[in-house]
Every structure is written in structure tokens, then in C-alpha cells.
Design an enzyme around this catalytic site. Structure first.
Site, mmCIF file in Angstrom:
data_model
loop_
_atom_site.group_PDB
_atom_site.id
_atom_site.type_symbol
_atom_site.label_atom_id
_atom_site.label_comp_id
_atom_site.label_asym_id
_atom_site.label_seq_id
_atom_site.Cartn_x
_atom_site.Cartn_y
_atom_site.Cartn_z
ATOM 1 N N ASP A 56 -108.197 31.571 60.939
ATOM 2 C CA ASP A 56 -109.651 32.023 61.439
ATOM 3 C C ASP A 56 -109.747 33.354 62.259
ATOM 4 O O ASP A 56 -109.147 34.232 61.940
ATOM 5 C CB ASP A 56 -110.208 30.790 62.321
ATOM 6 C CG ASP A 56 -111.636 30.280 62.319
ATOM 7 O OD1 ASP A 56 -112.352 31.328 62.764
ATOM 8 O OD2 ASP A 56 -111.984 29.369 61.838
ATOM 9 N N HIS A 91 -115.342 31.887 66.677
ATOM 10 C CA HIS A 91 -115.230 30.947 65.606
ATOM 11 C C HIS A 91 -114.021 30.224 65.795
ATOM 12 O O HIS A 91 -114.077 28.998 66.090
ATOM 13 C CB HIS A 91 -115.374 31.534 64.442
ATOM 14 C CG HIS A 91 -115.529 30.350 63.412
ATOM 15 N ND1 HIS A 91 -114.759 29.943 62.421
ATOM 16 C CD2 HIS A 91 -117.030 29.828 62.998
ATOM 17 C CE1 HIS A 91 -115.253 29.080 61.637
ATOM 18 N NE2 HIS A 91 -116.479 28.856 61.910
ATOM 19 N N SER A 271 -117.650 24.005 59.252
ATOM 20 C CA SER A 271 -116.649 24.282 59.981
ATOM 21 C C SER A 271 -116.132 23.522 60.880
ATOM 22 O O SER A 271 -114.921 22.824 60.697
ATOM 23 C CB SER A 271 -116.858 25.893 60.683
ATOM 24 O OG SER A 271 -116.970 26.836 59.756
#
Length: 394
Positions: A56, A91, A271
Site C-alpha cells: 500500500d 491509505h 479497500s
């Protein structure tokens, strides 16, 4: 700069951060744990002994949610951002939080392979692609295989699960990458379970800028478990992409997770659905480390809460049931070859035995040989006749 290189360099982080839309704002805090039956699953396993690689934007390891259970690998995407900056690890921190929310005793290996949306490096790369800046394009080219490098690194470092809450669905061209496909094959050959988000471009609103519903890699690779997002009502979240590569679904609306700047916030997308599924796989492998890649997939499919119509491209085989999956992991179904019950031969079959041909008739050999000898004599006679000197005319 080719589109193929840009695809890998700009892999989209699939979380829709910030407040949920009004239609989705009624999701109760922590509803995903109840729907997936995580408390019951955690009474059977906690994820001990399993490393989940989170590929990520990076993970802020010091967040209280992690309790020292996160380690960091290389930064394959680069760009200049550093931990502590608001556009580093936004994120990825949330995704690692969701993994550990399901499997609290698992370990997370953070590998940075994409940029957050607000990262200046992302904007520079986009501008370079538009302007044709050769120096920046070369920089992007070197980073184009960050995901492939991250997958191979995670496998070599002993990760049993690779969680990829990212995808190529944001871009207007196909995202298939040969080096990423090869890395996926490498991971699968080692028995590593790969999980990826199916994508957020599934809106039916023609005015939505991300309503593309394009094929998203790595979720579309056959060896990867593609995860759609479900809503609190059990149906598909309105943004979740609709494709046949979706294997299962998991909650993806108003999922509270750790923030890279501290505290927690809610976000929606495929996600968190992928991260929650990766956490479930960690519980399964903690319960039974001998599970094969095929067994993990089969168990997730068999134990999922099925849609009324069975398999659909909206939710795959259904919403993940963590408790049922962990229970099934104790005695997984054996992978048996199905006996062939078709025809004896796939085609018309042999016309005769290769060793029982009838004997050749010698008459044909005698006649043929005689004819060949006569022909040769005629040719020799004609040769000498042509070479005989002819009389001269007066």
C-alpha cells in the site's frame, strides 16, 4: 512514457476516504465485525504466527492500534514523501488497521508500492505523462513495477497472506502487467494467499467521475481473491465494481480504521473489504497452517453467506463469514481429482493397431521395380543417341 508503464506507477488506492455519502451514513460503528461474525472467529484463532503483507502507501507503525505488530519493508515507489507527512501512509495505515482488527495477533509487513492521492509525487508523475518530460518519465518507468517487486519481496520475507487494497480500475486503459502477473504466479507457486479489492468504479450514476467499471488488476488475476464491498443491508455497496473476477464480498461502508495523523475515521470502499478478508485468511491459517491456497479459496466460497440467487457478479459467492471459515479450516475439504467418465477416446480413436498392419503384396514391388528398370535403360539409350556426331551438310 507508455500507458503500460503508467498503469503500474499509478495503481489506484481504492479507499474512498472521508465522510460517507448521505445514503450510506446510517451504518453503525463496528457493524462489519458483527456481520462477519469476527468475535466468534477470534475465540477460535487470533492470527498468531501469520504475517500479512500490506502492499500500500505505507503504514505509520507508531499508531496505538498496532501495538508493535507492524514492521516496514522497502519503499519501492519512492517520490520523496516521508513518514509524518499527511500524504504518507494515509491509505496504508487504515488498511493495516482493518487487517489487525480481525486478526489481532497477526503481524503486518508494510511494503510501500503506491502513492496516496494527495502525494505530490503522484501529481508530478501525472504532469510528466501529459507533458512528455523525459527525465520524469524515466523516473516513472523505474517505479512502474513497484507492485511486482513488492509481491516478490513479501513472499521472500515469509508472508503467508498478501493484502492489496489497490487496483488499476481508475485508469482509462487495461491494467494487465506481465511483470505483475509473473509475480502473482510466483506467490501462488509458494502457496501465498493473495487478496485484492475489486474496485470502486461500479456506480450507475452517469455523472460519477469514477463510474468506469473497468477490469481491475491485480483482482482480475485468476490466482487472486477479488473482494467486492457489501453494504449494511447485505447488498452491494453502490460503488463496488461488478465483474466475474469477484470471488467474495466483505463490508466496505463506513469502516472505522486508524488514521496516519492519529485517531480513527470512517471510510468506504472495496479497500477495507479486501483488508478485512485478508485478516480472515490470517485467522484461518493460524487455525490450520497447512491449508493450501486452493483450500483457503474453497473454504471462503463454501462458508460465505450466499446471495439469494447464488453466485452473482455483484457479491461473488457471498459475504465472508469469518467464524464459519475458521471452523472449516480445522478440517478442510481434500482436493481430489474428479475421475474421468467420458468417452474412451477424445477424438475418433485409432483406426487400427500400429503393429498389426497386413503384409505388403510383393506383386506390386516386382511390377514397380521392372518399370523403373526399363525407364532407366531408355534414359541411358537416349543419352548416347544425342551425343552421336551428326554428318555435316555439303
Amino acid at each position: 512514457m507508455t500507458r503500460r508503464t503508467l498503469t503500474a506507477a499509478f495503481l489506484s488506492a481504492a479507499l474512498l476516504t472521508g465522510a460517507a455519502t448521505p445514503a450510506l451514513a446510517e451504518a453503525p460503528h463496528g457493524w462489519e465485525m458483527r456481520v462477519m461474525k469476527v468475535p466468534a472467529a477470534q475465540r477460535l484463532a487470533q492470527g498468531r504466527g501469520v504475517t500479512v503483507a500490506v502492499l500500500d502507501t505505507g503504514v505509520v507503525r507508531g499508531h496505538p492500534a498496532f501495538r508493535g505488530r507492524v514492521s516496514s519493508g522497502p519503499d519501492f515507489i519512492g517520490g520523496g514523501a516521508k513518514p509524518g507527512q499527511p500524504y504518507w501512509g494515509e491509505h496504508g495505515t487504515a488498511m493495516a488497521s482493518s487487517v489487525l482488527a480481525v486478526a489481532p495477533q497477526a503481524r503486518v509487513l508494510s511494503v510501500r508500492v503506491i502513492w496516496d492521492h494527495e502525494d505530490p509525487a503522484r501529481r508530478r508523475a501525472e504532469e510528466a505523462a501529459e507533458k512528455g518530460d523525459k527525465e520524469s518519465q524515466e523516473e516513472n518507468r523505474k517505479r512502474g513495477n513497484a507492485l511486482a517487486k513488492g509481491i516478490r519481496y513479501a513472499v521472500d520475507k515469509g508472508a503467508k497472506v498478501i493484502s492489496m487494497s489497490l487496483g488499476t480500475d481508475e485508469w482509462s486503459w487495461a491494467g494487465y502487467e506481465e511483470d505483475t502477473a509473473a509475480a502473482v504466479d510466483y506467490a501462488a507457486s509458494k502457496g501465498v494467499v493473495l487478496v485484492a479489492s475489486s474496485g470502486n468504479g461500479g456506480s450507475t450514476d452517469v455523472l460519477a467521475t469514477d463510474a468506469n467499471n473497468r477490469v481491475s488488476y491485480p483482482a482480475a488475476f485468476p490466482a487472486v481473491i477479488g473482494v467486492a464491498a457489501s453494504a449494511p443491508d447485505g447488498g452491494r455497496a453502490e460503488f463496488s465494481q461488478v465483474h466475474t473476477y469477484t470471488t467474495v464480498a466483505a463490508p466496505g461502508v463506513d469502516i472505522y480504521a486508524a488514521r496516519n495523523t492519529g485517531g480513527y475515521s470512517a471510510g468506504s470502499g472495496t479497500s477495507p473489504a479486501a483488508a478485512l478478508t485478508a485478516g480472515t485468511v490470517a485467522l484461518m491459517l493460524s487455525r490450520n497452517p497447512r491449508l493450501t491456497l486452493r483450500q483457503v479459496r474453497d473454504i471462503l466460497v463454501d462458508t460465505a453467506v450466499k446471495p439469494p440467487a447464488g453466485y452473482t457478479t455483484l457479491l461473488g459467492h457471498g459475504v465472508v463469514d469469518a467464524a464459519a471459515a475458521v471452523r472449516a479450516a480445522s478440517s478442510p475439504p481434500a482436493a481430489k481429482a474428479v475421475p474421468y467418465k467420458g468417452k474412451k477416446y477424445l477424438g475418433g480413436g485409432p483406426t487400427g493397431s500400429p503393429v498389426t498392419h497386413p503384409p505388403i503384396d510383393s506383386t506390386y514391388l516386382v511390377v514397380g521395380g521392372s518399370g523403373l528398370g526399363v525407364g532407366l535403360l531408355c534414359m541411358v539409350g537416349a543419352f548416347f543417341l544425342l551425343r552421336r556426331p551428326r554428318p555435316r551438310r555439303s
